[in-house]
Design an enzyme around this catalytic site. Structure first.
Site, mmCIF file in Angstrom:
data_model
loop_
_atom_site.group_PDB
_atom_site.id
_atom_site.type_symbol
_atom_site.label_atom_id
_atom_site.label_comp_id
_atom_site.label_asym_id
_atom_site.label_seq_id
_atom_site.Cartn_x
_atom_site.Cartn_y
_atom_site.Cartn_z
ATOM 1 N N ALA A 108 0.653 -1.425 -0.044
ATOM 2 C CA ALA A 108 -0.210 0.078 -0.038
ATOM 3 C C ALA A 108 0.556 1.018 -0.311
ATOM 4 O O ALA A 108 2.358 1.302 -0.565
ATOM 5 C CB ALA A 108 -0.792 -0.059 1.360
ATOM 6 N N ASN A 109 0.429 2.661 0.290
ATOM 7 C CA ASN A 109 1.343 3.532 0.510
ATOM 8 C C ASN A 109 0.086 5.033 0.869
ATOM 9 O O ASN A 109 -0.988 4.251 1.346
ATOM 10 C CB ASN A 109 1.886 4.445 -0.523
ATOM 11 C CG ASN A 109 -0.195 4.517 -1.747
ATOM 12 O OD1 ASN A 109 -0.461 5.548 -0.937
ATOM 13 N ND2 ASN A 109 -0.395 4.169 -2.780
ATOM 14 N N ARG A 110 1.047 5.789 1.650
ATOM 15 C CA ARG A 110 0.327 6.433 2.791
ATOM 16 C C ARG A 110 -0.443 7.554 1.892
ATOM 17 O O ARG A 110 -1.203 8.050 3.250
ATOM 18 C CB ARG A 110 1.554 7.401 3.421
ATOM 19 C CG ARG A 110 2.301 6.686 3.956
ATOM 20 C CD ARG A 110 3.679 7.547 4.324
ATOM 21 N NE ARG A 110 5.269 6.391 5.095
ATOM 22 C CZ ARG A 110 4.801 6.000 6.066
ATOM 23 N NH1 ARG A 110 4.062 5.981 6.396
ATOM 24 N NH2 ARG A 110 6.203 5.389 6.289
#
Ligand code: C5P
Length: 221
Positions: free
Chosen positions: A29-31
């Site tokens: 995932a990412n932020r």
């Protein structure tokens, strides 16, 4: 509302990260928080548009007056975008994972003392480029975002050409700026002719409202 600047228009917005499964309990995932995309969707609805928001996993409430389609992966996001078209305006705010594990394992990967198997990655579809490059049924206005940590403008100029969108909204997501997950954003609007307009740092809600007014003017013009 009904008399707003996008009255009668169909608007599609993507927002949030994507989650790309590794095994049943793990993912890449990412932020991205989804705040900017959700703010744009809310502002477009307030301006009278019929809005579909295709969102990856976020912890935000659904914006009022918006049809929300929740997805997890990039491939699901592309399918949901296709299903939501046609639209006059398509805004690709989502931070889509560029790569996914080639094959999600069917059961949880165990730690067995041996070296872990490498995570083979494959490229995800580029949703923005796919829709912007369509021969028929392309939205009249296709807007991309570019989250960069360095040489923001140069990268944005290259990206608008590569992706085939009409406008690129570039922002600096270097950790010190606190943009990813934060409530404020500093954006640069890059046009196809390479011109750049830099806005002051604003709340993401205000960036959303101003962008929506810009989109309405571009559609009318
Ligand atoms: O190449 P990059 O990920 O920086 O491009 C950002 C823009 O492209 C954003 O508008 C993002 O929503 C869109 N994008 C996409 N599908 C991908 C990767 C990026 O729609 N697989």
């Amino acid at each position: 509302g009904p008399g707003g600047s996008l009255a009668g228009r169909r608007v599609l917005v993507t927002s949030g990260p994507t989650h790309e499964p590794i095994d049943p309990v793990r993912y890449i995932a990412n932020r991205s928080s989804g705040r900017q995309g959700h703010a744009i969707a809310e502002a477009a609805a307030a301006a009278g548009a019929a809005v579909t928001l295709v969102s990856g996993p976020v912890s935000l409430p659904d914006p009022p007056g918006v049809a929300v389609v929740r997805v997890e992966t990039a491939r699901e996001m592309l399918a949901a975008v296709e299903a939501a078209l046609p639209a006059e305006v398509a805004i690709f705010t989502a931070a889509v994972a560029d790569f996914r594990p080639a094959e999600a394992r069917g059961s949880k990967i165990k730690k067995d003392g041996a070296a872990p198997a490498p995570l083979g990655l494959v490229e995800n579809p580029d949703i923005l480029a796919t829709i912007a490059g369509r021969a028929s049924g392309r939205p009249a206005l296709v807007v991309g975002f570019a989250a960069e940590t360095d040489t923001v403008i140069d990268h944005a100029r290259a990206k608008i050409a590569r992706k085939g969108c009409d406008l690129l909204v570039a922002n600096d997501v270097s950790p010190a700026g606190g943009v990813m997950g934060g409530t404020r954003n500093t954006v640069h609007l890059v046009s196809r002719d390479g011109s750049v307009e830099t806005w002051p740092t604003l709340d993401k809600d205000e960036v959303g409202r101003r962008l929506v007014e810009r989109f309405a003017r571009m559609l009318a013009g």
